[in-house]
Design a protein around this motif. Structure first.
Motif, PDB file in Angstrom:
ATOM      1  N   ILE A  58       0.858  -1.202   0.000  1.00 22.72           N
ATOM      2  CA  ILE A  58       0.000   0.000   0.000  1.00 22.72           C
ATOM      3  C   ILE A  58       0.888   1.245   0.000  1.00 22.72           C
ATOM      4  N   ARG A  59       1.930   1.228   0.824  1.00 25.96           N
ATOM      5  CA  ARG A  59       2.831   2.389   0.907  1.00 25.96           C
ATOM      6  C   ARG A  59       3.476   2.660  -0.458  1.00 25.96           C
ATOM      7  N   GLN A  60       4.020   1.610  -1.070  1.00 23.78           N
ATOM      8  CA  GLN A  60       4.758   1.824  -2.323  1.00 23.78           C
ATOM      9  C   GLN A  60       3.814   2.161  -3.480  1.00 23.78           C
ATOM     10  N   ALA A  62       0.794   3.410  -3.331  1.00 21.14           N
ATOM     11  CA  ALA A  62       0.168   4.732  -3.125  1.00 21.14           C
ATOM     12  C   ALA A  62       1.173   5.833  -3.467  1.00 21.14           C
ATOM     13  N   GLN A  63       2.409   5.666  -2.994  1.00 24.71           N
ATOM     14  CA  GLN A  63       3.435   6.679  -3.273  1.00 24.71           C
ATOM     15  C   GLN A  63       3.651   6.804  -4.793  1.00 24.71           C
ATOM     16  N   HIS A  64       3.599   5.676  -5.455  1.00 26.94           N
ATOM     17  CA  HIS A  64       3.769   5.675  -6.898  1.00 26.94           C
ATOM     18  C   HIS A  64       2.583   6.390  -7.575  1.00 26.94           C
ATOM     19  N   ASP A  97      -1.815  10.689 -19.939  1.00 27.50           N
ATOM     20  CA  ASP A  97      -1.332   9.326 -19.615  1.00 27.50           C
ATOM     21  C   ASP A  97      -1.001   9.231 -18.134  1.00 27.50           C
ATOM     22  N   GLU A  98      -0.389  10.292 -17.601  1.00 28.20           N
ATOM     23  CA  GLU A  98       0.014  10.251 -16.184  1.00 28.20           C
ATOM     24  C   GLU A  98      -1.209  10.145 -15.279  1.00 28.20           C
ATOM     25  N   ALA A  99      -2.279  10.852 -15.648  1.00 29.96           N
ATOM     26  CA  ALA A  99      -3.529  10.708 -14.869  1.00 29.96           C
ATOM     27  C   ALA A  99      -3.977   9.249 -14.915  1.00 29.96           C
ATOM     28  N   GLN A 128       1.479  10.653   3.424  1.00 30.58           N
ATOM     29  CA  GLN A 128       2.147   9.758   2.475  1.00 30.58           C
ATOM     30  C   GLN A 128       3.003  10.595   1.530  1.00 30.58           C
ATOM     31  N   LYS A 129       4.045   9.957   1.011  1.00 29.45           N
ATOM     32  CA  LYS A 129       4.996  10.688   0.171  1.00 29.45           C
ATOM     33  C   LYS A 129       4.641  10.570  -1.314  1.00 29.45           C
ATOM     34  N   TYR A 130       5.312  11.355  -2.111  1.00 31.96           N
ATOM     35  CA  TYR A 130       5.332  11.191  -3.571  1.00 31.96           C
ATOM     36  C   TYR A 130       6.762  11.472  -4.002  1.00 31.96           C
ATOM     37  N   SER A 131       7.086  11.172  -5.251  1.00 26.76           N
ATOM     38  CA  SER A 131       8.493  11.227  -5.657  1.00 26.76           C
ATOM     39  C   SER A 131       9.092  12.630  -5.490  1.00 26.76           C
ATOM     40  N   SER A 132      10.302  12.634  -4.936  1.00 32.79           N
ATOM     41  CA  SER A 132      11.062  13.873  -4.706  1.00 32.79           C
ATOM     42  C   SER A 132      11.190  14.728  -5.973  1.00 32.79           C
ATOM     43  N   ILE A 133      11.259  14.077  -7.121  1.00 31.47           N
ATOM     44  CA  ILE A 133      11.561  14.792  -8.374  1.00 31.47           C
ATOM     45  C   ILE A 133      10.538  15.889  -8.688  1.00 31.47           C
ATOM     46  N   GLU A 227      21.434   2.776   3.333  1.00 33.93           N
ATOM     47  CA  GLU A 227      20.581   3.671   4.126  1.00 33.93           C
ATOM     48  C   GLU A 227      19.114   3.518   3.741  1.00 33.93           C
ATOM     49  N   SER A 228      18.801   2.418   3.075  1.00 32.06           N
ATOM     50  CA  SER A 228      17.419   2.183   2.641  1.00 32.06           C
ATOM     51  C   SER A 228      16.756   1.174   3.591  1.00 32.06           C
ATOM     52  N   PRO A 229      15.874   1.646   4.474  1.00 30.94           N
ATOM     53  CA  PRO A 229      15.316   0.737   5.477  1.00 30.94           C
ATOM     54  C   PRO A 229      14.401  -0.338   4.896  1.00 30.94           C
ATOM     55  N   ASN A 230      13.839  -0.089   3.708  1.00 30.24           N
ATOM     56  CA  ASN A 230      12.824  -1.027   3.201  1.00 30.24           C
ATOM     57  C   ASN A 230      13.324  -2.042   2.185  1.00 30.24           C
ATOM     58  N   THR A 231      14.510  -1.781   1.586  1.00 27.91           N
ATOM     59  CA  THR A 231      14.916  -2.610   0.444  1.00 27.91           C
ATOM     60  C   THR A 231      15.016  -4.101   0.766  1.00 27.91           C
ATOM     61  N   ILE A 239       8.730  -7.762  -3.869  1.00 30.66           N
ATOM     62  CA  ILE A 239       8.024  -6.518  -4.246  1.00 30.66           C
ATOM     63  C   ILE A 239       8.972  -5.695  -5.108  1.00 30.66           C
ATOM     64  N   LYS A 240      10.207  -5.514  -4.608  1.00 32.17           N
ATOM     65  CA  LYS A 240      11.252  -4.875  -5.417  1.00 32.17           C
ATOM     66  C   LYS A 240      12.114  -5.996  -5.998  1.00 32.17           C
ATOM     67  N   ARG A 241      12.538  -5.842  -7.232  1.00 30.06           N
ATOM     68  CA  ARG A 241      13.377  -6.864  -7.858  1.00 30.06           C
ATOM     69  C   ARG A 241      14.846  -6.466  -7.900  1.00 30.06           C
ATOM     70  N   THR A 243      17.918  -3.466  -6.157  1.00 29.18           N
ATOM     71  CA  THR A 243      18.148  -2.466  -5.110  1.00 29.18           C
ATOM     72  C   THR A 243      18.190  -1.067  -5.740  1.00 29.18           C
ATOM     73  N   ASN A 244      18.109  -0.056  -4.877  1.00 32.28           N
ATOM     74  CA  ASN A 244      18.136   1.334  -5.352  1.00 32.28           C
ATOM     75  C   ASN A 244      19.438   1.633  -6.108  1.00 32.28           C
ATOM     76  N   ASP A 245      20.577   1.186  -5.527  1.00 31.52           N
ATOM     77  CA  ASP A 245      21.875   1.485  -6.158  1.00 31.52           C
ATOM     78  C   ASP A 245      22.043   0.763  -7.497  1.00 31.52           C
TER      79      ASP A 245
HETATM   80  N1  BYC Z   1      11.052  10.409  -3.360  1.00 27.94           N
HETATM   81  O1  BYC Z   1      13.760   2.324   2.012  1.00 27.94           O
HETATM   82  P1  BYC Z   1      13.610   3.123   0.762  1.00 27.94           P
HETATM   83  C1  BYC Z   1       7.199   8.829 -12.527  1.00 27.94           C
HETATM   84  C2  BYC Z   1      11.358   7.295   0.675  1.00 27.94           C
HETATM   85  S1  BYC Z   1       6.517   8.456 -11.053  1.00 27.94           S
HETATM   86  C3  BYC Z   1      10.350  10.437  -2.216  1.00 27.94           C
HETATM   87  O2  BYC Z   1      14.627   2.930  -0.286  1.00 27.94           O
HETATM   88  P2  BYC Z   1      11.562   1.908  -0.893  1.00 27.94           P
HETATM   89  C4  BYC Z   1       6.629   9.856 -13.383  1.00 27.94           C
HETATM   90  C5  BYC Z   1      10.682   5.948   0.818  1.00 27.94           C
HETATM   91  O3  BYC Z   1       9.321   6.021   0.468  1.00 27.94           O
HETATM   92  C6  BYC Z   1       7.938   8.048 -10.057  1.00 27.94           C
HETATM   93  N2  BYC Z   1      10.511   9.529  -1.232  1.00 27.94           N
HETATM   94  O4  BYC Z   1      12.124   2.920   0.189  1.00 27.94           O
HETATM   95  C7  BYC Z   1       5.385  10.394 -13.123  1.00 27.94           C
HETATM   96  C8  BYC Z   1      10.914   5.662   2.276  1.00 27.94           C
HETATM   97  O5  BYC Z   1      10.014   6.446   3.068  1.00 27.94           O
HETATM   98  P3  BYC Z   1       8.719   5.801   3.798  1.00 27.94           P
HETATM   99  C9  BYC Z   1       7.563   7.312  -8.837  1.00 27.94           C
HETATM  100  C10 BYC Z   1      11.417   8.553  -1.450  1.00 27.94           C
HETATM  101  O6  BYC Z   1      10.104   2.102  -0.990  1.00 27.94           O
HETATM  102  C11 BYC Z   1       4.897  11.439 -13.884  1.00 27.94           C
HETATM  103  C12 BYC Z   1      12.289   6.252   2.514  1.00 27.94           C
HETATM  104  O7  BYC Z   1      12.499   7.225   1.509  1.00 27.94           O
HETATM  105  N3  BYC Z   1       8.031   5.948  -8.945  1.00 27.94           N
HETATM  106  O8  BYC Z   1       8.222   8.268 -12.769  1.00 27.94           O
HETATM  107  O9  BYC Z   1      12.069   0.537  -0.639  1.00 27.94           O
HETATM  108  C13 BYC Z   1       5.703  11.983 -14.912  1.00 27.94           C
HETATM  109  C14 BYC Z   1      13.390   5.213   2.464  1.00 27.94           C
HETATM  110  O10 BYC Z   1      13.557   4.670   1.135  1.00 27.94           O
HETATM  111  C15 BYC Z   1      12.157   8.457  -2.625  1.00 27.94           C
HETATM  112  C16 BYC Z   1       7.747   5.047  -8.002  1.00 27.94           C
HETATM  113  O11 BYC Z   1       7.088   5.331  -7.046  1.00 27.94           O
HETATM  114  C17 BYC Z   1      11.959   9.442  -3.605  1.00 27.94           C
HETATM  115  N4  BYC Z   1      12.657   9.472  -4.744  1.00 27.94           N
HETATM  116  O12 BYC Z   1      12.244   2.382  -2.263  1.00 27.94           O
HETATM  117  C18 BYC Z   1       6.931  11.426 -15.196  1.00 27.94           C
HETATM  118  C19 BYC Z   1       8.275   3.649  -8.277  1.00 27.94           C
HETATM  119  N5  BYC Z   1      12.971   7.382  -2.536  1.00 27.94           N
HETATM  120  O13 BYC Z   1       7.763   5.464   2.687  1.00 27.94           O
HETATM  121  C20 BYC Z   1       7.422  10.348 -14.427  1.00 27.94           C
HETATM  122  C21 BYC Z   1       7.866   2.647  -7.243  1.00 27.94           C
HETATM  123  C22 BYC Z   1      12.752   6.829  -1.341  1.00 27.94           C
HETATM  124  O14 BYC Z   1       9.215   4.570   4.495  1.00 27.94           O
HETATM  125  N6  BYC Z   1       8.581   2.825  -6.015  1.00 27.94           N
HETATM  126  N7  BYC Z   1      11.819   7.536  -0.684  1.00 27.94           N
HETATM  127  O15 BYC Z   1       8.226   6.884   4.679  1.00 27.94           O
HETATM  128  C23 BYC Z   1       9.805   2.274  -5.751  1.00 27.94           C
HETATM  129  O16 BYC Z   1      10.403   1.623  -6.592  1.00 27.94           O
HETATM  130  C24 BYC Z   1      10.358   2.453  -4.367  1.00 27.94           C
HETATM  131  O17 BYC Z   1       9.314   2.843  -3.522  1.00 27.94           O
HETATM  132  C25 BYC Z   1      11.515   3.490  -4.304  1.00 27.94           C
HETATM  133  C26 BYC Z   1      11.941   3.642  -2.832  1.00 27.94           C
HETATM  134  C27 BYC Z   1      12.716   2.978  -5.096  1.00 27.94           C
HETATM  135  C28 BYC Z   1      11.105   4.851  -4.838  1.00 27.94           C
END
Ligand code: BYC
Length: 333
Positions: A58-60, A62-64, A97-99, A128-133, A227-231, A239-241, A243-245
């Motif tokens: 749900i966290r991942q 939703a954040q996505h 498309d993004e919508a 809840q978070k959304y992407s930093s970018i 430094e990634s607590p969830n990986t 869920i993830k295939r 690592t971040n690095d």
């Molecule tokens: N921004 O343990 P980690 C797109 C948070 S949409 C903000 O490594 P995880 C697009 C992380 O949530 C792009 N927060 O976490 C759309 C965690 O905090 P919480 C979105 C970040 O989940 C429109 C904490 O840091 N893509 O491309 O194992 C137009 C520790 O991190 C970020 C997705 O969502 C960040 N960058 O790995 C154009 C892809 N990074 O939640 C383009 C799916 C980390 O514990 N998500 N955090 O409080 C993933 O693959 C993974 O969730 C992540 C992070 C690799 C992003």
């Protein structure tokens, strides 16, 4: 719970077998779950799953989903000022498309027992978070191209492996999303290529834009692995295939030759091919900046959330009308 019914053929074999036995205890259910994960089979919404798995998904997801919806803002900013009808049509299609991506992803999350409304409320309350970018501004039309090239490029690196994620609805949503991201990346690259073939001023716009977006694009992959607590747990659950690095490295390796073809310089003087590793070496992004942005202190966090909150409030009458209409149909059917 939104409980969409899933046909039995979509339920993993291990779980189907488990369901045939009426009196399974938690240990047996967990063993069935572990077997499914081990076989790289899919977990489906009605299958038993550990609470931590459900919460992580749900966290991942939703954040996505939130990232897709908030991600409409920086590019949407340029729709009315697109330099030609063609560019405007392309940009409109991309933002739409993004919508759509946001909606597929909210639907996938709903199969886990949360509603889109609940998730939206958590987003606008900052829970809840959304992407930093998407907390960086778009200052010129070149940013539309750079977002397509680097941000959608990063999205592809991150999301192609997610097509094989262990949770069925998420993986299936990702397949369609990735096809569309690929078009998004190409339109960005094509826009930048056109500008690079233009005037000196246009080339300078592209370089300035790439200088601003390069590091934030690398931060999209999340903190370094140590430094990634969830990986670790997310990888163990499939869920993830990657690592971040690993994914960040894949992005750098893919992008350097594209930058050369484009004729732009990536703003990292340490960038160099490492023969021994078979990868490019690159510098560390500024992780203090990343932490500030995800804490809500980036250049545009307040603006993005305020805009999303306003759009949600402005849409209240639509939700009320749709609910009233559904109730009326129910009463008369
Ligand atoms: N921004 O343990 P980690 C797109 C948070 S949409 C903000 O490594 P995880 C697009 C992380 O949530 C792009 N927060 O976490 C759309 C965690 O905090 P919480 C979105 C970040 O989940 C429109 C904490 O840091 N893509 O491309 O194992 C137009 C520790 O991190 C970020 C997705 O969502 C960040 N960058 O790995 C154009 C892809 N990074 O939640 C383009 C799916 C980390 O514990 N998500 N955090 O409080 C993933 O693959 C993974 O969730 C992540 C992070 C690799 C992003």
């Amino acid at each position: 719970m939104c409980g969409r019914l899933i046909p039995d053929r979509s339920v993993s074999k291990a779980h189907r077998e488990a369901r045939m036995t009426a009196t399974l205890d938690d240990t047996e259910l967990e063993a069935g779950f572990e077997r499914t994960i081990e076989h790289h089979d899919r977990i489906e919404p009605r299958d038993w799953m550990p609470e931590g798995y459900r919460k992580t998904l749900i966290r991942q997801i939703a954040q996505h989903a939130h990232s897709e919806i908030i991600g409409m803002q920086p590019e949407g900013n340029w729709i009315t000022r697109a330099p030609s009808l063609r560019r405007k049509a392309i940009l409109l299609a991309k933002v739409q498309d993004e919508a759509g991506h946001g909606l597929y992803l909210y639907s996938a999350a709903e199969t886990l027992g949360v509603s889109r409304l609940q998730l939206t409320e958590m987003l606008i309350e900052g829970k809840q978070k959304y992407s930093s970018i998407f907390n960086y501004p778009t200052l010129s039309y070149a940013d539309v191209g750079t977002i397509g090239w680097l941000v959608d490029g990063a999205a592809i690196c991150n999301q192609v492996p997610l097509c094989r994620t262990s949770f069925g609805p998420y993986g299936r949503a990702m397949i369609r999303i990735c096809k569309e991201e690929s078009f998004h990346q190409r339109q960005g690259y094509e826009l930048l290529m056109t500008m690079m073939r233009g005037t000196d001023e246009q080339r300078a716009m592209v370089q300035e834009s790439v200088d601003r977006f390069w590091w934030p694009a690398l931060m999209m992959f999340g903190p370094p692995d140590d430094e990634s607590p969830n990986t670790a747990q997310s990888m163990a659950w499939g869920i993830k295939r990657n690592t971040n690095d690993d994914l960040r490295q894949r992005m750098v390796d893919m992008t350097v030759p594209q930058a050369e073809a484009l004729g732009v310089t990536l703003p990292d003087p340490t960038l160099a091919w490492n023969e021994e590793r078979g990868h490019y070496d690159f510098a560390e992004p500024d992780w203090d900046e990343f932490l500030q942005v995800i804490k809500g202190n980036g250049p545009c966090n307040a603006q993005r959330l305020a805009h999303r909150r306003r759009a949600h409030e402005d849409g209240a009458w639509v939700r009320e009308a749709a609910t009233a209409y559904a109730a009326k149909r129910e009463a008369t059917s």
